[in-house]
Design a protein around this motif. Structure first.
Motif, PDB file in Angstrom:
ATOM      1  N   VAL A   6       0.791  -1.193   0.089  1.00 50.18           N
ATOM      2  CA  VAL A   6      -0.095  -0.074   0.094  1.00 50.18           C
ATOM      3  C   VAL A   6       1.043   1.081  -0.231  1.00 50.18           C
ATOM      4  CG1 VAL A   6      -1.827   1.299   1.057  1.00 50.18           C
ATOM      5  CG2 VAL A   6      -1.793  -1.278   1.347  1.00 50.18           C
ATOM      6  N   LEU A   7       0.911   1.929  -1.180  1.00 47.80           N
ATOM      7  CA  LEU A   7       1.735   2.905  -1.273  1.00 47.80           C
ATOM      8  C   LEU A   7       1.057   4.448  -0.608  1.00 47.80           C
ATOM      9  CD1 LEU A   7       2.212   2.702  -5.141  1.00 47.80           C
ATOM     10  CD2 LEU A   7       3.887   2.166  -3.111  1.00 47.80           C
ATOM     11  N   SER A   8       1.861   5.158  -0.039  1.00 48.27           N
ATOM     12  CA  SER A   8       1.337   6.419   0.439  1.00 48.27           C
ATOM     13  C   SER A   8       1.504   7.674  -0.350  1.00 48.27           C
ATOM     14  CB  SER A   8       2.319   6.701   1.831  1.00 48.27           C
ATOM     15  OG  SER A   8       3.730   6.659   1.481  1.00 48.27           O
ATOM     16  N   ASP A   9       0.999   8.846   0.370  1.00 47.77           N
ATOM     17  CA  ASP A   9       1.045  10.078  -0.343  1.00 47.77           C
ATOM     18  C   ASP A   9       2.411  10.451  -1.160  1.00 47.77           C
ATOM     19  OD1 ASP A   9      -1.691  11.866   1.194  1.00 47.77           O
ATOM     20  OD2 ASP A   9      -1.042   9.628   1.604  1.00 47.77           O
ATOM     21  N   MET A  10       2.100  10.625  -2.289  1.00 53.83           N
ATOM     22  CA  MET A  10       3.640  11.102  -2.971  1.00 53.83           C
ATOM     23  C   MET A  10       3.556  12.675  -3.311  1.00 53.83           C
ATOM     24  SD  MET A  10       4.444   8.028  -5.952  1.00 53.83           S
ATOM     25  CE  MET A  10       2.854   8.069  -6.559  1.00 53.83           C
ATOM     26  N   GLN A  11       2.452  12.985  -3.689  1.00 53.23           N
ATOM     27  CA  GLN A  11       2.169  14.382  -4.162  1.00 53.23           C
ATOM     28  C   GLN A  11       3.051  14.825  -5.130  1.00 53.23           C
ATOM     29  OE1 GLN A  11       0.105  15.620   0.130  1.00 53.23           O
ATOM     30  NE2 GLN A  11       1.214  17.176  -1.041  1.00 53.23           N
ATOM     31  N   ILE A  12       3.491  13.985  -6.187  1.00 49.89           N
ATOM     32  CA  ILE A  12       4.154  14.450  -7.388  1.00 49.89           C
ATOM     33  C   ILE A  12       3.907  15.845  -7.857  1.00 49.89           C
ATOM     34  CG2 ILE A  12       4.699  14.011  -9.654  1.00 49.89           C
ATOM     35  CD1 ILE A  12       4.276  10.982  -9.205  1.00 49.89           C
ATOM     36  N   PRO A  13       4.744  16.919  -7.979  1.00 45.37           N
ATOM     37  CA  PRO A  13       6.139  16.633  -8.061  1.00 45.37           C
ATOM     38  C   PRO A  13       7.102  16.830  -6.817  1.00 45.37           C
ATOM     39  CG  PRO A  13       5.718  19.038  -8.793  1.00 45.37           C
ATOM     40  CD  PRO A  13       4.334  18.226  -8.131  1.00 45.37           C
ATOM     41  N   TYR A  14       6.184  16.650  -5.859  1.00 51.04           N
ATOM     42  CA  TYR A  14       7.086  16.955  -4.373  1.00 51.04           C
ATOM     43  C   TYR A  14       7.465  15.582  -3.856  1.00 51.04           C
ATOM     44  CZ  TYR A  14       4.698  21.613  -5.034  1.00 51.04           C
ATOM     45  OH  TYR A  14       4.378  22.647  -6.043  1.00 51.04           O
ATOM     46  N   HIS A  15       7.470  14.572  -4.682  1.00 47.16           N
ATOM     47  CA  HIS A  15       7.667  13.209  -4.072  1.00 47.16           C
ATOM     48  C   HIS A  15       9.199  13.099  -3.733  1.00 47.16           C
ATOM     49  CE1 HIS A  15       8.381  13.134  -8.340  1.00 47.16           C
ATOM     50  NE2 HIS A  15       8.803  12.081  -8.385  1.00 47.16           N
ATOM     51  N   ASP A  16       9.742  12.191  -2.975  1.00 46.85           N
ATOM     52  CA  ASP A  16      10.965  11.570  -2.763  1.00 46.85           C
ATOM     53  C   ASP A  16      11.552  10.954  -3.724  1.00 46.85           C
ATOM     54  OD1 ASP A  16      13.354  10.642  -1.559  1.00 46.85           O
ATOM     55  OD2 ASP A  16      12.899  11.292   0.734  1.00 46.85           O
ATOM     56  N   LYS A  17      12.450  11.229  -4.559  1.00 42.41           N
ATOM     57  CA  LYS A  17      12.672  10.518  -5.630  1.00 42.41           C
ATOM     58  C   LYS A  17      13.469   9.272  -5.480  1.00 42.41           C
ATOM     59  CE  LYS A  17      12.633  14.286  -9.091  1.00 42.41           C
ATOM     60  NZ  LYS A  17      11.850  15.343  -8.286  1.00 42.41           N
ATOM     61  N   ARG A  18      14.386   9.521  -4.226  1.00 45.17           N
ATOM     62  CA  ARG A  18      15.011   8.304  -3.641  1.00 45.17           C
ATOM     63  C   ARG A  18      14.165   7.160  -3.229  1.00 45.17           C
ATOM     64  NH1 ARG A  18      19.191  10.493   0.207  1.00 45.17           N
ATOM     65  NH2 ARG A  18      17.227  11.425   1.188  1.00 45.17           N
ATOM     66  N   ALA A  19      13.328   7.480  -2.182  1.00 44.06           N
ATOM     67  CA  ALA A  19      12.399   6.571  -1.632  1.00 44.06           C
ATOM     68  C   ALA A  19      11.282   5.822  -2.649  1.00 44.06           C
ATOM     69  CB  ALA A  19      11.555   7.338  -0.578  1.00 44.06           C
ATOM     70  N   VAL A  20      10.986   6.782  -3.436  1.00 45.89           N
ATOM     71  CA  VAL A  20       9.981   6.060  -4.586  1.00 45.89           C
ATOM     72  C   VAL A  20      10.728   5.128  -5.397  1.00 45.89           C
ATOM     73  CG1 VAL A  20       8.668   6.697  -6.837  1.00 45.89           C
ATOM     74  CG2 VAL A  20       8.510   8.095  -4.683  1.00 45.89           C
ATOM     75  N   ASN A 202       9.170  14.660  -0.375  1.00 49.55           N
ATOM     76  CA  ASN A 202      10.341  15.251  -0.105  1.00 49.55           C
ATOM     77  C   ASN A 202       9.959  16.612   0.675  1.00 49.55           C
ATOM     78  OD1 ASN A 202      12.606  16.712   0.123  1.00 49.55           O
ATOM     79  ND2 ASN A 202      13.160  16.495  -2.012  1.00 49.55           N
ATOM     80  N   MET A 203      10.147  16.437   2.062  1.00 51.17           N
ATOM     81  CA  MET A 203       9.599  17.595   3.023  1.00 51.17           C
ATOM     82  C   MET A 203      10.186  18.777   2.612  1.00 51.17           C
ATOM     83  SD  MET A 203       8.989  15.955   6.732  1.00 51.17           S
ATOM     84  CE  MET A 203       8.703  17.555   7.262  1.00 51.17           C
ATOM     85  N   LYS A 204      11.463  18.881   1.777  1.00 58.28           N
ATOM     86  CA  LYS A 204      11.985  20.202   1.564  1.00 58.28           C
ATOM     87  C   LYS A 204      11.303  20.780   0.406  1.00 58.28           C
ATOM     88  CE  LYS A 204      16.650  18.551   2.871  1.00 58.28           C
ATOM     89  NZ  LYS A 204      18.153  18.629   2.400  1.00 58.28           N
ATOM     90  N   GLU A 205      10.417  19.913  -0.256  1.00 60.84           N
ATOM     91  CA  GLU A 205       9.688  20.539  -1.543  1.00 60.84           C
ATOM     92  C   GLU A 205       8.165  21.027  -0.839  1.00 60.84           C
ATOM     93  OE1 GLU A 205      10.720  21.070  -4.358  1.00 60.84           O
ATOM     94  OE2 GLU A 205      12.505  19.838  -4.538  1.00 60.84           O
ATOM     95  N   ALA A 206       8.013  20.530   0.355  1.00 65.03           N
ATOM     96  CA  ALA A 206       6.870  21.339   0.893  1.00 65.03           C
ATOM     97  C   ALA A 206       7.011  22.484   1.575  1.00 65.03           C
ATOM     98  CB  ALA A 206       6.400  20.208   2.026  1.00 65.03           C
ATOM     99  N   ARG A 207       7.276  23.615   0.636  1.00 65.06           N
ATOM    100  CA  ARG A 207       7.614  24.854   1.095  1.00 65.06           C
ATOM    101  C   ARG A 207       6.454  25.764   1.905  1.00 65.06           C
ATOM    102  NH1 ARG A 207       9.735  24.168  -4.120  1.00 65.06           N
ATOM    103  NH2 ARG A 207      11.952  23.896  -4.143  1.00 65.06           N
ATOM    104  N   TYR A 208       5.178  25.037   1.930  1.00 63.00           N
ATOM    105  CA  TYR A 208       4.196  25.793   2.772  1.00 63.00           C
ATOM    106  C   TYR A 208       4.169  25.566   4.204  1.00 63.00           C
ATOM    107  CZ  TYR A 208       2.398  20.984   1.744  1.00 63.00           C
ATOM    108  OH  TYR A 208       2.350  19.670   1.570  1.00 63.00           O
ATOM    109  N   LEU A 209       4.898  24.351   4.572  1.00 64.28           N
ATOM    110  CA  LEU A 209       5.502  24.293   6.027  1.00 64.28           C
ATOM    111  C   LEU A 209       6.243  25.465   6.649  1.00 64.28           C
ATOM    112  CD1 LEU A 209       6.262  20.468   5.759  1.00 64.28           C
ATOM    113  CD2 LEU A 209       4.184  21.769   6.488  1.00 64.28           C
TER     114      LEU A 209
END
Length: 252
Positions: A6-20, A202-209
């Motif tokens: 069961v895959l979790s939220d990716m929110q492409i293009p903000y996904h963690d490419k290494r983890a994916v 990739n939390m670094k891409e979540a600039r709204y945080l």
């Protein structure tokens, strides 16, 4: 035994490419019987209410984001020949919500629906608009169908108590497992689990945080199904994108 990833939220293009990438390698190696996603595969920031009337709405990058999403599911299909299921979600509802509010004349045009954008029919992917029984006594949901709980697993357990099923979901970006069992005379008369599968962002891409800070956990989930017995297994993804399942570490 039937095994489901069961895959979790990716929110492409903000996904963690290494983890994916590591999760795709795992699916190829582990050979599950099924793969499912809790939704929020794409973010669709350009049609978010947070960017309405701002520069982000005019970025013109929707096609690029959709192509990245298609590319991901093509890779899933390359490594997995079995069933693939995807759950509706608040982010992937955004195209229809945007049309409904700002361009209702396009409502009903199939090419603008999320499954059509993603070419799910061609890829053999089943899209679910409503919670779906992924395993005996277990519903796959996105997690936005009720109120949120700050404790990991608590949102899913709240849905489980409401629906009378165990629930596996995303939306909270937390990785957690809670349970609610009833026992009489030493015998379990009812059991329900609430399982939240984390995120692949990739939390670094979540600039709204603010300050890039949130109570999130990267991860995904496994369901092991034997007859009507279902064992939920949270998989922790570490900061470098690696994780370990059955003694094998992926991403080293």
């Amino acid at each position: 035994m039937k095994r489901i990833v069961v895959l979790s939220d990716m929110q492409i293009p903000y996904h963690d490419k290494r983890a994916v990438k590591n999760v795709l390698t795992f699916i190829k190696d582990w050979k599950p019987d099924g793969v499912a996603s809790v939704g929020d595969d794409l973010d669709f920031p350009m049609i978010s209410r947070w960017t309405r009337g701002m520069a982000g709405e005019y970025a013109g990058d929707m096609q690029s984001h959709v192509q990245q999403g298609r590319g991901f599911y093509r890779r899933v299909r390359e490594v997995h020949a079995g069933p693939i299921h995807v759950m509706r979600s608040n982010h992937t509802d955004r195209p229809m919500n945007y049309l409904r509010q700002y361009a209702p004349g396009f409502m009903g045009y199939e090419a603008l629906t999320f499954p059509a954008m993603m070419q799910f029919e061609q890829l053999g992917v089943t899209y679910h608009e409503e919670p779906w029984e992924i395993a005996p006594g277990w519903l796959l949901a996105h997690g936005d169908e009720g109120g949120q709980n700050r404790t990991p697993g608590g949102t899913a357990l709240g849905l489980a108590r409401r629906w009378g099923y165990s629930v596996i979901c995303g939306h909270t970006h937390k990785l957690g497992l809670q349970h609610d069992h009833d026992v009489v005379n030493g015998r379990i008369t009812r059991h329900r689990y609430g399982f939240e599968v984390g995120n692949l962002m990739n939390m670094k891409e979540a600039r709204y945080l603010k300050a890039g800070s949130a109570n999130w956990n990267q991860g995904f989930g496994l369901l092991l199904v034997e007859n009507r017995r279902v064992t939920p297994v949270p998989v922790v993804i570490h900061a470098n994108g690696t994780f370990t399942v059955d003694g094998t570490t992926y991403g080293v």
